[in-house]
Design a protein around this motif. Structure first.
Motif, mmCIF file in Angstrom:
data_model
loop_
_atom_site.group_PDB
_atom_site.id
_atom_site.type_symbol
_atom_site.label_atom_id
_atom_site.label_comp_id
_atom_site.label_asym_id
_atom_site.label_seq_id
_atom_site.Cartn_x
_atom_site.Cartn_y
_atom_site.Cartn_z
ATOM 1 N N SER A 106 -90.366 -33.088 33.940
ATOM 2 C CA SER A 106 -90.480 -32.252 35.143
ATOM 3 C C SER A 106 -89.509 -32.675 36.236
ATOM 4 O O SER A 106 -89.190 -31.874 37.126
ATOM 5 C CB SER A 106 -91.913 -32.298 35.673
ATOM 6 O OG SER A 106 -92.244 -33.620 36.089
ATOM 7 N N PHE A 107 -89.023 -33.918 36.177
ATOM 8 C CA PHE A 107 -88.091 -34.378 37.209
ATOM 9 C C PHE A 107 -86.715 -33.750 37.069
ATOM 10 O O PHE A 107 -85.926 -33.767 38.013
ATOM 11 C CB PHE A 107 -87.994 -35.902 37.199
ATOM 12 C CG PHE A 107 -89.143 -36.571 37.873
ATOM 13 C CD1 PHE A 107 -89.149 -36.786 39.235
ATOM 14 C CD2 PHE A 107 -90.253 -36.951 37.144
ATOM 15 C CE1 PHE A 107 -90.229 -37.368 39.863
ATOM 16 C CE2 PHE A 107 -91.340 -37.546 37.753
ATOM 17 C CZ PHE A 107 -91.322 -37.753 39.126
ATOM 18 N N ARG A 108 -86.422 -33.203 35.906
ATOM 19 C CA ARG A 108 -85.111 -32.557 35.724
ATOM 20 C C ARG A 108 -84.919 -31.420 36.722
ATOM 21 O O ARG A 108 -83.906 -31.366 37.424
ATOM 22 C CB ARG A 108 -84.963 -32.039 34.298
ATOM 23 C CG ARG A 108 -83.745 -31.133 34.110
ATOM 24 C CD ARG A 108 -83.621 -30.666 32.662
ATOM 25 N NE ARG A 108 -82.808 -29.476 32.567
ATOM 26 C CZ ARG A 108 -81.476 -29.466 32.586
ATOM 27 N NH1 ARG A 108 -80.819 -30.599 32.717
ATOM 28 N NH2 ARG A 108 -80.815 -28.326 32.494
ATOM 29 N N ASP A 109 -85.913 -30.514 36.808
ATOM 30 C CA ASP A 109 -85.793 -29.383 37.724
ATOM 31 C C ASP A 109 -85.690 -29.848 39.168
ATOM 32 O O ASP A 109 -84.914 -29.303 39.955
ATOM 33 C CB ASP A 109 -86.990 -28.448 37.559
ATOM 34 C CG ASP A 109 -86.896 -27.598 36.300
ATOM 35 O OD1 ASP A 109 -85.786 -27.509 35.732
ATOM 36 O OD2 ASP A 109 -87.924 -27.038 35.890
ATOM 37 N N GLU A 110 -86.496 -30.862 39.529
ATOM 38 C CA GLU A 110 -86.465 -31.359 40.911
ATOM 39 C C GLU A 110 -85.103 -31.964 41.242
ATOM 40 O O GLU A 110 -84.527 -31.688 42.298
ATOM 41 C CB GLU A 110 -87.562 -32.403 41.113
ATOM 42 C CG GLU A 110 -87.648 -32.908 42.541
ATOM 43 C CD GLU A 110 -88.825 -33.854 42.756
ATOM 44 O OE1 GLU A 110 -88.897 -34.450 43.848
ATOM 45 O OE2 GLU A 110 -89.651 -33.986 41.837
ATOM 46 N N LEU A 111 -84.582 -32.761 40.329
ATOM 47 C CA LEU A 111 -83.279 -33.373 40.567
ATOM 48 C C LEU A 111 -82.178 -32.313 40.602
ATOM 49 O O LEU A 111 -81.265 -32.389 41.432
ATOM 50 C CB LEU A 111 -82.986 -34.411 39.481
ATOM 51 C CG LEU A 111 -83.841 -35.674 39.515
ATOM 52 C CD1 LEU A 111 -83.575 -36.524 38.282
ATOM 53 C CD2 LEU A 111 -83.575 -36.475 40.779
ATOM 54 N N GLN A 112 -82.244 -31.362 39.683
ATOM 55 C CA GLN A 112 -81.259 -30.277 39.669
ATOM 56 C C GLN A 112 -81.287 -29.493 40.970
ATOM 57 O O GLN A 112 -80.246 -29.148 41.543
ATOM 58 C CB GLN A 112 -81.522 -29.326 38.500
ATOM 59 C CG GLN A 112 -81.373 -29.932 37.116
ATOM 60 C CD GLN A 112 -79.935 -29.976 36.658
ATOM 61 O OE1 GLN A 112 -79.151 -30.832 37.076
ATOM 62 N NE2 GLN A 112 -79.570 -29.053 35.806
ATOM 63 N N SER A 113 -82.499 -29.188 41.444
ATOM 64 C CA SER A 113 -82.660 -28.407 42.671
ATOM 65 C C SER A 113 -82.109 -29.173 43.877
ATOM 66 O O SER A 113 -81.385 -28.613 44.702
ATOM 67 C CB SER A 113 -84.133 -28.074 42.886
ATOM 68 O OG SER A 113 -84.316 -27.386 44.108
ATOM 69 N N LEU A 114 -82.437 -30.443 43.966
ATOM 70 C CA LEU A 114 -81.951 -31.255 45.087
ATOM 71 C C LEU A 114 -80.443 -31.399 45.043
ATOM 72 O O LEU A 114 -79.768 -31.385 46.083
ATOM 73 C CB LEU A 114 -82.619 -32.625 45.079
ATOM 74 C CG LEU A 114 -84.110 -32.646 45.446
ATOM 75 C CD1 LEU A 114 -84.700 -34.016 45.194
ATOM 76 C CD2 LEU A 114 -84.300 -32.250 46.903
ATOM 77 N N ARG A 119 -80.451 -35.353 32.938
ATOM 78 C CA ARG A 119 -81.068 -35.729 34.217
ATOM 79 C C ARG A 119 -82.580 -35.844 34.092
ATOM 80 O O ARG A 119 -83.343 -35.403 34.949
ATOM 81 C CB ARG A 119 -80.693 -34.733 35.322
ATOM 82 C CG ARG A 119 -79.227 -34.783 35.724
ATOM 83 C CD ARG A 119 -78.933 -33.893 36.906
ATOM 84 N NE ARG A 119 -77.569 -34.067 37.380
ATOM 85 C CZ ARG A 119 -77.032 -33.399 38.406
ATOM 86 N NH1 ARG A 119 -77.767 -32.507 39.052
ATOM 87 N NH2 ARG A 119 -75.789 -33.619 38.778
ATOM 88 N N ASP A 128 -94.301 -36.124 31.369
ATOM 89 C CA ASP A 128 -94.084 -35.712 32.748
ATOM 90 C C ASP A 128 -92.698 -36.057 33.278
ATOM 91 O O ASP A 128 -92.265 -35.481 34.285
ATOM 92 C CB ASP A 128 -95.151 -36.351 33.648
ATOM 93 C CG ASP A 128 -96.532 -35.749 33.435
ATOM 94 O OD1 ASP A 128 -96.595 -34.584 32.967
ATOM 95 O OD2 ASP A 128 -97.534 -36.422 33.717
ATOM 96 N N THR A 147 -78.941 -28.228 46.300
ATOM 97 C CA THR A 147 -79.123 -28.134 47.748
ATOM 98 C C THR A 147 -78.096 -28.996 48.470
ATOM 99 O O THR A 147 -77.491 -28.590 49.467
ATOM 100 C CB THR A 147 -80.543 -28.573 48.141
ATOM 101 O OG1 THR A 147 -81.479 -27.721 47.495
ATOM 102 C CG2 THR A 147 -80.732 -28.500 49.647
#
Length: 267
Positions: free
Chosen positions: A252-260, A144, A249, A263
């Motif tokens: 860094s989107f991996r964590d954001e996508l995983q978190s979303l 991701r 950079d 959720t």
């Protein structure tokens, strides 16, 4: 509807695999889902399959009548010489076999496909390339991590890291100066050297970085850290080859996508 039914409904007509021909094919990063129809079609027709260490052995079930020739190459381990592999595929083709040369990823992405094609051309043996999902893009997708992201990067560099400590190595400072993400093949044994060279070239030590091991397979492991800590994090996690290193950079989107995604699943 089954997978077989769905495939049967496609108007796919694969090329005829002629005796004495060699097809240089990519099996993708490891997972069976990354195989293309062209490669499965080639496996079904092949008389001989010459395959690498990064090819999942279960792939070979699609070639039940073929003779199998393992020529695995692994960094730091005894390997078949490229000259031996070249001679083998030439000899098999001259004997009238339909030869499938099967590599992990894509044959022309650090896979020496061009070298083998040149040898075949010099020997007067017909060949064709069958592209595969390159390991870099397969690994990024499975982790991701977007290869490109509007507003973040306008390019992405694929590099080899196996010679990072040699005089013939890449100009890592020049790559760092682009500010664009870098995906590094065959660099695990030189990870600390590469990271230091990128930092010395101007890339901030806090740049997001990741190591993706055995991408798209059940054994996949992903370690995310920063450029100045990724070698320690990978070592502590016991991550080794085969693995890809991602710097930039986009990581860094991996964590954001995983978190979303989490959720959304709990909403």
């Amino acid at each position: 509807m089954t997978l077989r039914d769905s495939i049967g409904r496609l108007p796919f007509q694969g090329a005829t695999f002629e005796p004495g021909h060699v097809w240089l094919a990519g099996a993708g990063p490891g997972g069976l889902g990354c195989l293309t129809l062209d490669v499965v079609h080639a496996l079904s027709q092949a008389d001989a399959v010459v395959y690498d260490a990064l090819v999942d052995p279960t792939v070979l079930r699609a070639a039940p009548e073929a003779s199998l020739h393992f020529v695995g190459k692994r960094g730091g381990a005894p390997s078949f010489a490229q000259a031996h592999i070249n001679a083998l595929i030439v000899d098999l083709a001259r004997a009238g076999n339909r030869v499938l040369r099967l590599k992990g990823g894509d044959p022309n992405m650090f896979g020496r496909g061009a070298e083998e094609a040149l040898e075949l051309a010099r020997a007067g043996i017909p060949f064709r390339f069958l592209p595969g999902v390159t390991s870099a893009l397969g690994a990024l997708a499975d982790a991701r991590i977007p290869a490109t992201m509007r507003g973040i990067n306008k390019a992405i560099t694929f590099a080899t890291g196996h010679a990072a400590d040699d005089d013939d190595c890449l100009d890592w400072a020049a790559l760092a100066a682009t500010g664009q993400p870098i995906v590094i093949y065959m660099g695990m044994s030189n990870l600390e050297t590469i990271a230091d060279a990128l930092v010395a070239g101007g890339l901030p030590g806090g740049t997001p970085a990741a190591v993706i091991m055995s991408a798209t397979t059940p054994d996949e492991r992903i370690v995310v850290a920063t450029l100045d800590t990724i070698h320690r994090s990978a070592r502590e996690a016991g991550v080794g080859s085969p693995a890809l290193i991602v710097v930039g950079d986009i990581v860094s989107f991996r964590d954001e996508l995983q978190s979303l995604a989490r959720t959304d699943q709990t909403a």
